[in-house]
Design a protein around this motif. Structure first.
Motif, PDB file in Angstrom:
ATOM      1  N   CYS A  37     -15.172  29.679 -24.441  1.00 15.20           N
ATOM      2  CA  CYS A  37     -15.250  29.520 -22.764  1.00 15.20           C
ATOM      3  C   CYS A  37     -15.709  28.213 -22.451  1.00 15.20           C
ATOM      4  N   LYS A  40     -12.836  25.628 -23.362  1.00  7.67           N
ATOM      5  CA  LYS A  40     -11.845  25.638 -22.378  1.00  7.67           C
ATOM      6  C   LYS A  40     -12.215  24.940 -21.067  1.00  7.67           C
ATOM      7  N   VAL A  69     -12.735  32.554 -14.742  1.00  6.17           N
ATOM      8  CA  VAL A  69     -12.113  33.691 -14.076  1.00  6.17           C
ATOM      9  C   VAL A  69     -10.962  33.251 -12.736  1.00  6.17           C
ATOM     10  N   GLY A  72      -8.212  31.154 -14.103  1.00  9.62           N
ATOM     11  CA  GLY A  72      -7.282  32.485 -14.885  1.00  9.62           C
ATOM     12  C   GLY A  72      -6.241  32.910 -13.420  1.00  9.62           C
ATOM     13  N   ILE A 101     -10.826  42.152 -15.498  1.00 12.56           N
ATOM     14  CA  ILE A 101     -11.860  41.232 -16.180  1.00 12.56           C
ATOM     15  C   ILE A 101     -12.883  42.240 -17.093  1.00 12.56           C
ATOM     16  N   HIS A 107      -5.526  39.931 -21.872  1.00 13.39           N
ATOM     17  CA  HIS A 107      -5.269  38.646 -21.942  1.00 13.39           C
ATOM     18  C   HIS A 107      -3.855  38.549 -21.503  1.00 13.39           C
ATOM     19  N   LEU A 124      -5.908  29.494 -22.308  1.00 14.78           N
ATOM     20  CA  LEU A 124      -6.567  29.973 -21.595  1.00 14.78           C
ATOM     21  C   LEU A 124      -6.406  31.571 -21.470  1.00 14.78           C
ATOM     22  N   MET A 125      -5.061  31.657 -20.856  1.00 13.40           N
ATOM     23  CA  MET A 125      -4.561  32.939 -20.347  1.00 13.40           C
ATOM     24  C   MET A 125      -4.214  33.847 -21.826  1.00 13.40           C
ATOM     25  N   PHE A 128      -7.718  35.080 -22.968  1.00  7.61           N
ATOM     26  CA  PHE A 128      -8.714  35.151 -21.698  1.00  7.61           C
ATOM     27  C   PHE A 128      -9.575  36.574 -22.265  1.00  7.61           C
ATOM     28  N   VAL A 131     -13.160  35.485 -22.297  1.00  7.68           N
ATOM     29  CA  VAL A 131     -13.625  35.146 -20.942  1.00  7.68           C
ATOM     30  C   VAL A 131     -14.355  36.544 -20.507  1.00  7.68           C
ATOM     31  N   CYS A 132     -13.559  37.484 -20.670  1.00  9.08           N
ATOM     32  CA  CYS A 132     -13.820  38.900 -20.342  1.00  9.08           C
ATOM     33  C   CYS A 132     -15.130  39.387 -20.969  1.00  9.08           C
TER      34      CYS A 132
END
Length: 448
Positions: A37, A40, A69, A72, A101, A107, A124-125, A128, A131-132
């Motif tokens: 995270c 990125k 978020v 994204g 999320i 992702h 990033l995607m 992802f 991030v979640c």
């Protein structure tokens, strides 16, 4: 040998301090998801990454994840190739992104790859899920803010998806609310959960075209100010992608019919009138931004809010009546960016910066008094300087925290060796390390 300009000297010293001596708080890099995270975050927004990492510990991860978020969500919207053959599926994804999320495995493959800016968006995607996972580890009060703003922004994006512009200033304000005002509102909700004064941050401001109390709030107007600066500045970049959100009423009042007419050299007089009209509109939000910042109590939260705002008003000075806006992305010098980062700690600092930049823009205005918006621009600058208390910003370098002496000595050594200011040297040595570092060759810091 000539004298070393104070402003150049100050910027050079700030760059050295920021690049070599300013240490960000450490992040736990043993946590794979947390490491991803923050890596990125630094790759997709260096400026915001720095101010986020200096937030109080309780806010640092929530704000970082909030940013990622929304980045994204924005990547899904911006990638015109993603789900191109199935627009309904894309609409549904935008509307339900706030729910996705909550899935630690969520992702997206092949999303973000068509964006010109950077390959980091696609990465990033693709990952992802990291991030979640960090989102799910946050305090519930911060999760709720992120979900709420993501839901509202995703639904707003569906309404604007496929549009290439807006018609009126009211439409412009509404668009900016969905893409940036909601961010300001969400951040204020986080700050109040942390302990800031909710009533002060959501006080009704004086600028903007909406009558809705939330859209008229200082929190929303903080976002509008930043977004409008980005829209105005990014004309050349956005028009290449087939869209820009300059309101059509802004350029039509000066006899142009299409937003693409602004980049035609023969239309430069009308284009500059449009530009100055929009700069003046953005300036109208500055006093409300100063009012918001005067209410922030925590010094780290204050710097987080203040630095982008100071960079924004500095950008308005740079782009006012500047024909380069229609051919390239115009940004402030790296040295000035560094100085803003290092010298924006208190409300007094912000007042000085705003007053200084209002004065700088006034100098440009005095050479352009036949502009149709000149009187409104002058009034906007008067309002800023009145709110800022007529403060002034010295050109010299602040010497603080024991480091200033190091940058002073470094700059003096350089000047002694070359016998001229860094700006002069970098102008003749565009490929030198200093030239690239100092940003005088057209290289500029990332947008806020």
């Amino acid at each position: 040998m000539g004298l070393l300009p104070f402003e150049t000297f100050s910027e050079f010293g700030a760059l050295i301090q920021l690049k070599y001596f300013h240490k960000l708080p450490a992040i736990d890099r043993n946590d794979v998801s947390l490491k991803f995270c923050y890596d990125k975050l630094n790759q997709v927004s260096r400026s915001f990454a720095m101010v986020i990492q200096e937030l109080p510990d309780e806010l640092k991860h929530p704000v970082a994840i909030f940013y990622l978020v929304l980045r994204g969500l924005d990547t899904v919207e911006d990638d015109t190739e993603y789900l191109k053959e199935n627009p309904e599926a894309k609409h549904e994804l935008l509307r339900t992104f706030y729910q996705k999320i909550r899935n630690p495995n969520f992702h997206l493959e092949n999303c973000g790859g068509s964006l010109n800016a950077t390959a980091h968006y696609a990465d990033l995607m693709l990952h992802f899920d990291h991030v979640c996972k960090i989102f799910l580890s946050l305090d519930q009060k911060y999760q709720a803010v992120i979900e709420d703003v993501t839901m509202k922004m995703g639904c707003g994006m569906v309404d604007y998806l496929g549009m290439t512009g807006v018609d009126t200033v009211k439409d412009y304000d509404e668009y900016c609310h969905y893409v940036a005002g909601l961010v300001g509102i969400g951040l204020s909700d986080m700050f109040t959960a942390f302990g800031e004064d909710k009533q002060a941050l959501f006080k009704v401001g004086l600028s903007g075209s909406s009558e809705d109390p939330l859209k008229k709030s200082l929190s929303n107007l903080m976002g509008l100010f930043l977004q409008k600066v980005n829209i105005i500045r990014d004309y050349a970049e956005d028009i290449e992608e087939g869209r820009t959100f300059y309101p059509s009423s802004a350029f039509q009042q000066f006899g142009l019919t299409q937003v693409t007419d602004l980049k035609d050299p023969k239309n430069l007089p009308q284009a500059l009138k449009t530009l100055n009209y929009l700069v003046t509109d953005a300036l109208s939000h500055a006093p409300d931004c100063l009012e918001y910042m005067s209410s922030i109590k925590d010094p780290k939260v204050f710097s987080f809010c203040a630095i982008p705002q100071v960079m924004a008003i500095a950008t308005l000075v740079e782009i006012y009546n500047n024909p380069n806006v229609f051919v390239k992305n115009v940004k402030i010098r790296k040295g000035l960016t560094a100085r803003i980062f290092m010298e924006t700690k208190t409300l007094g600092d912000v007042q000085k910066w705003f007053s200084k930049f209002a004065a700088d823009l006034r100098v440009k205005l005095e050479k352009n008094l036949d502009d149709p918006s000149a009187q409104q621009t002058k009034q906007a600058l008067d309002n800023i300087q009145k709110k800022a208390g007529e403060k002034t910003m010295k050109n010299g370098l602040k010497i603080s925290s024991g480091f200033g002496l190091v940058s002073v000595v470094s700059a003096l050594v350089y000047y002694t060796l070359y016998g001229r200011s860094p700006s002069t040297v970098s102008a003749t040595r565009g490929s030198s390390i200093l030239g690239r570092l100092f940003g005088w060759t057209g290289l500029t810091p990332s947008g806020i």
